[in-house]
Design an enzyme around this catalytic site. Structure first.
Site, PDB file in Angstrom:
ATOM      1  N   HIS A  17       4.648  -8.693   4.583  1.00  0.00           N
ATOM      2  CA  HIS A  17       4.350  -8.206   5.737  1.00  0.00           C
ATOM      3  C   HIS A  17       2.936  -8.721   6.183  1.00  0.00           C
ATOM      4  O   HIS A  17       2.433  -8.820   7.281  1.00  0.00           O
ATOM      5  CB  HIS A  17       4.457  -6.648   5.921  1.00  0.00           C
ATOM      6  CG  HIS A  17       3.279  -6.026   5.329  1.00  0.00           C
ATOM      7  ND1 HIS A  17       3.403  -5.457   4.023  1.00  0.00           N
ATOM      8  CD2 HIS A  17       1.933  -5.605   5.555  1.00  0.00           C
ATOM      9  CE1 HIS A  17       2.579  -4.622   3.484  1.00  0.00           C
ATOM     10  NE2 HIS A  17       1.645  -4.737   4.487  1.00  0.00           N
ATOM     11  N   ASP A  77       8.703  -6.968  -0.985  1.00  0.00           N
ATOM     12  CA  ASP A  77       7.618  -7.231   0.100  1.00  0.00           C
ATOM     13  C   ASP A  77       6.727  -8.528  -0.218  1.00  0.00           C
ATOM     14  O   ASP A  77       5.532  -8.031  -0.679  1.00  0.00           O
ATOM     15  CB  ASP A  77       7.211  -5.823   0.570  1.00  0.00           C
ATOM     16  CG  ASP A  77       6.211  -5.960   1.781  1.00  0.00           C
ATOM     17  OD1 ASP A  77       5.867  -7.275   2.388  1.00  0.00           O
ATOM     18  OD2 ASP A  77       5.867  -5.102   2.463  1.00  0.00           O
ATOM     19  N   SER A 118      -2.815  -3.765   1.063  1.00  0.00           N
ATOM     20  CA  SER A 118      -1.551  -4.610   0.813  1.00  0.00           C
ATOM     21  C   SER A 118      -1.522  -6.060   0.392  1.00  0.00           C
ATOM     22  O   SER A 118      -2.906  -6.703   0.637  1.00  0.00           O
ATOM     23  CB  SER A 118      -1.051  -4.764   2.441  1.00  0.00           C
ATOM     24  OG  SER A 118      -0.116  -3.683   2.678  1.00  0.00           O
TER      25      SER A 118
HETATM   26  N1  ARG Z   1       3.465   0.344   5.410  1.00  0.00           N
HETATM   27  C1  ARG Z   1       2.985  -0.861   5.032  1.00  0.00           C
HETATM   28  C2  ARG Z   1       1.564  -0.982   5.361  1.00  0.00           C
HETATM   29  O1  ARG Z   1       1.044  -0.281   5.877  1.00  0.00           O
HETATM   30  C3  ARG Z   1       3.984  -1.816   4.994  1.00  0.00           C
HETATM   31  C4  ARG Z   1       4.115  -2.318   6.529  1.00  0.00           C
HETATM   32  C5  ARG Z   1       5.432  -3.220   6.646  1.00  0.00           C
HETATM   33  N2  ARG Z   1       5.694  -3.199   8.248  1.00  0.00           N
HETATM   34  C6  ARG Z   1       6.869  -2.449   8.498  1.00  0.00           C
HETATM   35  N3  ARG Z   1       7.004  -2.232   9.955  1.00  0.00           N
HETATM   36  N4  ARG Z   1       7.808  -2.228   7.728  1.00  0.00           N
HETATM   37  O2  ARG Z   1       1.211  -2.062   5.870  1.00  0.00           O
HETATM   38  N1  GLU Z   2       1.038  -1.669   3.736  1.00  0.00           N
HETATM   39  C1  GLU Z   2      -0.490  -1.284   3.769  1.00  0.00           C
HETATM   40  C2  GLU Z   2      -1.181  -2.661   4.292  1.00  0.00           C
HETATM   41  O1  GLU Z   2      -0.799  -3.267   5.199  1.00  0.00           O
HETATM   42  C3  GLU Z   2      -0.971  -0.772   2.637  1.00  0.00           C
HETATM   43  C4  GLU Z   2      -0.372   0.422   2.447  1.00  0.00           C
HETATM   44  C5  GLU Z   2      -1.273   1.482   2.686  1.00  0.00           C
HETATM   45  O2  GLU Z   2      -1.730   1.726   3.856  1.00  0.00           O
HETATM   46  O3  GLU Z   2      -1.722   2.134   1.643  1.00  0.00           O
HETATM   47  O4  GLU Z   2      -2.410  -2.495   3.797  1.00  0.00           O
END
Ligand code: ARG
Ligand code: GLU
Length: 751
Positions: free
Chosen positions: A84, A220, A651
């Site tokens: 991502h 991921d 991330s």
């Molecule tokens: N939740 C993770 C972060 O905050 C992964 C995001 C990936 N995007 C998604 N829509 N699945 O960035």
């Molecule tokens: N997916 C998140 C990012 O883009 C990391 C997950 C979080 O927020 O802890 O940095």
């Protein structure tokens, strides 16, 4: 027996105590954290992690593209980050014919690696505490403006006199709400190429349904490479550039993790606010998050429908949808978590304790009224903050036509300010950006989003915050939001690229007339007027006062609780979190274990599904249990959980074992724990990492990209004994024997 029970209880208690909150500055580990880290199982020293004198772990960590983290995993500048995090780049190289989102991509040779204009990788050369110099001449009785200008001057001087190389840069950031300052000397590489990515059905497996959720089964990850000039220094993209020779790269452990293992997460967490008063937490949970969630609910329902129905739309909206959905779901979890952990009550208890100590100590009398003042300020700011949330969401990220309108309005503003020269300059900028906007734009979807969101603005905002023009347009449409949207969209040139370009081609005054009479541009201007006249002045006034008070409150907390260990809020600077591999219990009778396996991917598999399809090749490997050296007792590990305190920006951060090897790749947190940005609670806050063995398995067995495996350094710290002294490289024949039946000539070295 009794002894056994005792030591078991001790172990259990120790486990609970041991999970650690905080995002720590690498240069202070020796002072603040090393002892605790060692008691958690770490075998390295603070100096192994951060050193200015020798290559250390920090030299393998970069801020990737400004918002994510990545790590160097070979001596040829190979970078590992999340799928991502590379998503925008992967999308931009994708077409219906070469759909890398759908099919994945693996560069066969260095020459096939794909350049990404604008993408950067930033290393940290060193960090210095510059608090004294930054605050020189600053006194308690200074007003905000004088204080800030004194500090700004100091920071300028600090940066100017910083010792650094021509290719380095200096940046200074405030910590603890401006009570401390650190300088970061950085090196930013600008030629970062896409090396490989799994298909979205692996890299984004589970998509939005599984996002922020455990148990998780997402691979991921994606891979990039840093290129440098022939002197190993940063350079703009050039075919003459060569792969970077890093100061350090992370070896990768093949031994996996077990519950209780030490973990360290190294990266660039973006933003946390752990020291807010209870009033701020209630505002987030009760007002701001719900407003933003409601707006995005509507947009996402419309976009999702369009994406499921049309493969072209699915590509066009992939990146926009992912980013909108991501924060939306996080806010939902945040509200739940804040309620579940009774965050407001916890803060209130903390504040009661604070007030008790303030009241008995005359030295703290200046803090007597502080919390009362917060209470009043938060009460005053809330209606403005709520209105601002709606406007920011709707104008800024949900209704796309406003983004185009905003650019065109910029042209007329430039004309008002600088006449024809301004007009021409701004027009050129708009023209350059237009193609990118329309490439991924579907007016028929945006029209429906527009209708839904205008209804939100009218119904959710008080009388004071209404736009007269919107009211008139709505009346002209007989009160129907659909008709209103149709009127705007069928009369605006903003809905298609040719019409928008035609406006730019007209003689200046015709062009300006086209813009100022366009219903989309007009409506945006009218909404902006409301925003600028009725919302931001008051909002800023209260918010400035809140910021000043927060700085005082931060200092007060540190003075009043001198034995509490404070860590600075995240601010996109380099940090370390540490903890252990650990499951959790989100509800009564529900216990999550910390490791998932490929079995779980197959349990979730829905043939042809938008989120849960599994590629044939992966199913085949699963059926044959063909996991090579990456399996564990006949199963293939996929993701695992830890108690490391992380946030957005982490991330792509490496998860590192007790010895400094890569064991995984951070990419998410659990749903119940996303409130850790305001209130870390060890009982339910967990970070989610993809297991390094799954990454290697996908690269090697699934994609056959063995040239990449060959440049990595794979190690067995557990099997070969962690404290074994570094041995000379074994003769090649022995190394090959150890790999057993492996086809790929993988380099497996002793730790
Ligand atoms: N939740 C993770 C972060 O905050 C992964 C995001 C990936 N995007 C998604 N829509 N699945 O960035
Ligand atoms: N997916 C998140 C990012 O883009 C990391 C997950 C979080 O927020 O802890 O940095």
């Amino acid at each position: 027996m009794k002894k056994l029970i005792l030591s078991l209880t001790f172990l259990l208690a120790a486990r609970l105590v041991f999970a650690v909150e905080g995002m720590w500055l690498p240069l202070l580990l020796g002072l603040l954290n090393e002892t605790e880290m060692k008691s958690l199982g770490m075998k390295m020293t603070a100096e192994d992690i951060y050193s200015v004198n020798k290559g250390s772990l920090k030299d393998a960590i970069v801020q990737f593209g400004g918002g994510c983290t990545a790590e160097v995993i070979s001596d040829k500048g190979l970078l590992l980050t999340n799928h991502h995090c590379g998503f925008g780049q992967i999308q931009s190289h994708s077409t219906l014919e070469h759909n890398y989102l759908e099919d994945g991509f693996w560069a066969k040779t260095l020459k096939d690696e794909l350049p990404n204009p604008g993408l950067t990788a930033m290393f940290i050369s060193r960090i210095e505490d510059v608090t004294a110099a930054a605050l020189a001449g600053v006194t308690d009785d200074m007003d905000k403006k004088t204080r800030q200008s004194t500090i700004d001057k100091n920071l300028d001087a600090i940066k100017k006199s910083a010792k650094m190389e021509a290719w380095e840069e200096a940046m200074v950031r405030p910590f603890f709400a401006g009570n401390q300052y650190f300088m970061f000397i950085t090196v930013t590489y600008k030629d970062v190429r896409l090396v490989g990515t799994p298909p979205s059905s692996i890299g984004k497996f589970g998509a939005d349904t599984d996002n922020w959720v455990w148990p998780r089964h997402t691979g991921d990850f994606s891979m990039f490479r840093i290129y440098a000039d022939k002197n190993n220094r940063p350079a703009e993209y050039s075919t003459d550039n060569v792969p970077l020779k890093p100061k350090h790269f992370l070896p990768i452990s093949l031994d996996g993790v077990a519950e209780g293992d030490f973990t360290l997460v190294f990266g660039f967490p973006g933003r946390t606010s752990e020291y807010l008063p209870s009033y701020a937490i209630s505002q987030i949970a009760d007002v701001l998050d719900p407003a933003r969630i409601m707006v995005r609910d509507k947009t996402l329902a419309i976009w999702d429908g369009g994406m499921r129905a049309d493969a072209q739309v699915k590509i066009q909206y992939a990146s926009k949808q992912a980013s909108l959905a991501n924060a939306w779901k996080k806010w939902k979890g945040e509200v739940l978590g804040l309620r579940k952990t009774k965050a407001v009550k916890k803060k209130q208890q903390y504040e009661a304790e604070f007030m008790k100590l303030v009241t008995i100590n005359p030295k703290f009398s200046k803090y007597q009224g502080l919390l009362k003042e917060f209470e009043q300020l938060y009460r005053d700011i809330t209606p403005y903050a709520e209105a601002k949330a709606y406007f920011d969401e709707i104008l800024g990220s949900n209704v796309e036509i406003f983004r185009a309108a905003s650019r065109f309005n910029g042209i007329t503003k430039a004309h008002e300010k600088n006449g024809e020269a301004g007009y021409i300059e701004e027009k050129q900028k708009v023209r350059d950006g237009l193609a990118a906007f329309y490439k991924d734009y579907r007016p028929e979807m945006d029209q429906r989003v527009f209708a839904a969101q205008m209804e939100v603005l009218v119904k959710k905002l008080g009388k004071d915050f209404q736009s007269e023009m919107l009211a008139t347009m709505l009346a002209n449409a007989g009160g129907s939001y659909e008709k209103l949207a149709e009127n705007v969209f069928s009369n605006s040139f903003l809905t298609n690229q040719a019409a928008a370009n035609a406006v730019l081609e007209k003689p200046m005054f015709d062009g300006i007339r086209g813009i100022v009479t366009d219903p989309g541009c007009q409506l945006l201007n009218s909404l902006r007027d409301v925003y600028n006249a009725k919302i931001t002045p008051k909002y800023n006034e209260y918010n400035d006062r809140i910021e000043v008070l927060q700085a005082t409150y931060m200092r007060a907390q540190m003075e009043v609780f001198p034995n509490k260990k404070f860590y600075p809020d995240a601010n996109s600077t380099m940090r370390i979190s540490y903890g252990q591999v650990q499951g959790y219990q989100p509800q009564d009778a529900v216990a999550y274990s910390p490791q998932t396996y490929l079995e779980g991917v197959m349990e979730k598999y829905v043939p042809g599904d938008y989120e849960f399809d599994v590629p044939a090749r992966l199913r085949e490997l699963y059926d044959k249990k063909d996991y090579g050296q990456y399996g564990e007792n006949g199963k293939l590990p996929v993701c695992f959980l830890g108690s490391n305190h992380t946030t957005g920006g982490n991330s792509g951060s490496p998860a590192i074992d007790a010895h400094g090897n890569l064991i995984g790749l951070n990419f998410d947190r659990v749903w119940e724990g996303t409130m850790s940005d305001y209130n870390y609670d060890v009982s339910i806050c967990r970070n989610i990492m993809v297991d390094a063995r799954y990454v290697l398995f996908i690269v090697d067995k699934y994609a056959g990209a063995t040239r990449l495996i060959q440049e990595m350094k794979l190690v067995h710290p557990k099997k070969d004994g962690p404290s074994a002294p570094k041995k000379e490289k074994q003769p090649k024949s022995i190394r090959e024997k150890k790999q057993g039946s492996l086809k790929a000539p993988v380099k497996v070295e002793d730790y």
